[in-house]
Design a protein around this motif. Sequence first.
Motif, PDB file in Angstrom:
ATOM      1  N   VAL A 162       1.318  -1.316   0.171  1.00  0.00           N
ATOM      2  CA  VAL A 162       0.481  -0.107  -0.008  1.00  0.00           C
ATOM      3  C   VAL A 162       0.971   1.569   0.318  1.00  0.00           C
ATOM      4  CG1 VAL A 162      -1.734   1.552   1.453  1.00  0.00           C
ATOM      5  CG2 VAL A 162      -1.608  -1.328   0.825  1.00  0.00           C
ATOM      6  N   ILE A 163       1.813   1.628   0.854  1.00  0.00           N
ATOM      7  CA  ILE A 163       3.008   2.382   1.171  1.00  0.00           C
ATOM      8  C   ILE A 163       3.302   3.101  -0.179  1.00  0.00           C
ATOM      9  CG2 ILE A 163       4.838   3.417   1.937  1.00  0.00           C
ATOM     10  CD1 ILE A 163       4.102   1.670   4.473  1.00  0.00           C
ATOM     11  N   ARG A 164       3.940   1.635  -0.789  1.00  0.00           N
ATOM     12  CA  ARG A 164       4.755   2.077  -2.388  1.00  0.00           C
ATOM     13  C   ARG A 164       4.146   2.616  -3.163  1.00  0.00           C
ATOM     14  NH1 ARG A 164       6.640  -3.530  -1.008  1.00  0.00           N
ATOM     15  NH2 ARG A 164       8.055  -3.988  -0.354  1.00  0.00           N
ATOM     16  N   ASP A 182      -2.814   4.143  -3.574  1.00  0.00           N
ATOM     17  CA  ASP A 182      -3.728   4.606  -5.458  1.00  0.00           C
ATOM     18  C   ASP A 182      -3.369   2.638  -5.582  1.00  0.00           C
ATOM     19  OD1 ASP A 182      -4.554   3.817  -7.608  1.00  0.00           O
ATOM     20  OD2 ASP A 182      -3.166   4.589  -8.653  1.00  0.00           O
ATOM     21  N   LEU A 183      -5.273   3.198  -5.167  1.00  0.00           N
ATOM     22  CA  LEU A 183      -5.913   0.776  -5.190  1.00  0.00           C
ATOM     23  C   LEU A 183      -5.520   0.963  -6.402  1.00  0.00           C
ATOM     24  CD1 LEU A 183      -8.625   1.854  -2.026  1.00  0.00           C
ATOM     25  CD2 LEU A 183      -6.503   1.125  -2.305  1.00  0.00           C
ATOM     26  N   ALA A 187      -3.264  -5.296  -9.637  1.00  0.00           N
ATOM     27  CA  ALA A 187      -4.482  -6.023 -10.029  1.00  0.00           C
ATOM     28  C   ALA A 187      -4.555  -6.943  -8.324  1.00  0.00           C
ATOM     29  CB  ALA A 187      -4.098  -7.480 -10.009  1.00  0.00           C
ATOM     30  N   ASP A 188      -3.128  -6.923  -7.417  1.00  0.00           N
ATOM     31  CA  ASP A 188      -2.709  -7.487  -6.557  1.00  0.00           C
ATOM     32  C   ASP A 188      -3.708  -6.731  -5.512  1.00  0.00           C
ATOM     33  OD1 ASP A 188      -1.360  -9.805  -7.325  1.00  0.00           O
ATOM     34  OD2 ASP A 188       0.429  -9.353  -7.372  1.00  0.00           O
ATOM     35  N   ILE A 189      -3.157  -5.336  -5.296  1.00  0.00           N
ATOM     36  CA  ILE A 189      -3.630  -3.843  -4.745  1.00  0.00           C
ATOM     37  C   ILE A 189      -4.632  -4.339  -4.859  1.00  0.00           C
ATOM     38  CG2 ILE A 189      -4.065  -1.743  -4.608  1.00  0.00           C
ATOM     39  CD1 ILE A 189      -1.373  -2.496  -3.135  1.00  0.00           C
ATOM     40  N   ARG A 190      -5.930  -4.399  -5.750  1.00  0.00           N
ATOM     41  CA  ARG A 190      -7.373  -3.814  -5.885  1.00  0.00           C
ATOM     42  C   ARG A 190      -7.309  -5.632  -5.555  1.00  0.00           C
ATOM     43  NH1 ARG A 190      -5.511  -2.543 -11.205  1.00  0.00           N
ATOM     44  NH2 ARG A 190      -6.282  -4.829 -12.058  1.00  0.00           N
ATOM     45  N   GLU A 191      -7.262  -6.520  -5.480  1.00  0.00           N
ATOM     46  CA  GLU A 191      -7.486  -8.030  -5.147  1.00  0.00           C
ATOM     47  C   GLU A 191      -7.825  -7.862  -2.996  1.00  0.00           C
ATOM     48  OE1 GLU A 191      -5.734 -11.098  -6.474  1.00  0.00           O
ATOM     49  OE2 GLU A 191      -7.019 -10.701  -8.619  1.00  0.00           O
ATOM     50  N   ASN A 192      -6.829  -7.197  -3.282  1.00  0.00           N
ATOM     51  CA  ASN A 192      -6.511  -7.185  -1.705  1.00  0.00           C
ATOM     52  C   ASN A 192      -7.992  -5.981  -0.751  1.00  0.00           C
ATOM     53  OD1 ASN A 192      -4.056  -8.892  -0.717  1.00  0.00           O
ATOM     54  ND2 ASN A 192      -3.288  -7.099  -0.980  1.00  0.00           N
TER      55      ASN A 192
END
Length: 272
Positions: A162-164, A182-183, A187-192
């Motif tokens: 998230v921080i990155r 930035d969510l 894809a990994d961020i969105r799925e989290n």
Amino acid sequence: MTQRFGSAGNLRRIAALATAVLATTVLSAGCGTGDASEGAGPAPSPSADPKAALLAAVPDEKDPAFRFSTVEGTEKFDGLVDPAARGVELTVSEKDPEFTMGMTFRVIEDDIWVRVKITGMPGLQEAMKLPKRWMLLDRTKLDDASEVPVYQNADPANTAAVIRTAETVEDRGNGTYGGFADLTANADIRENFSTVDVAALGEAAKKVPFTAVVGPDGNLTSLTLDVPAAGKTKAMKLVAKYYDFGKAPKLTAPTGSQVQKAPASAYEMLNG
């Protein structure tokens, strides 16, 4: 009551939620628990590179055992991470008007155990044929491989990812940092963020405010995302907290009378 259990109502939902958190390291929604102010000495001094300093505070494989706690809606998650053992433990509970069910998963390397505790309704756990001891699970008997818990890293809430996504991070002093996540970054961020409708947020999903706190010991103690309302979803806070660094117990494999192989009833519960 029996019918809801038999049809895997609350019980299977809890099991699936627990394994999903362990498998995907979700940053959960809620207010979080635990003492984020532990440690001795002054707060960290302002850094010339706040983003790098904040990322350096995220737990890694060199850290001692510690606890983490999150809340998603009405579901509370309490956990423990032991990087040296490559282990993680997660406890979830569900309250019914007549009983409370708690499940604890422990993962060390490739081994996984589960322990179930039902209170408030004497005899229910025995009727469900669920031992009160740790049960060693055979991964090959679990239906969905994608939901089988594994130890991935020492950052169970995936705070570093998230921080990155933030272009810049502001050092606000006294160990507090701020920025915008930035969510939609990947894809990994969105799925989290299963509790967040990223699509409904639109452009706002690219600039979600967050606040992070680093304790006097240099460890990240909390990360909070302030997600705005979108569509039918109300505004919410997504929070992860890490605490008790070096005070949490080390994780070991249950032995002797503490453990047994999981019976068929355990797999029926987990697989639904």
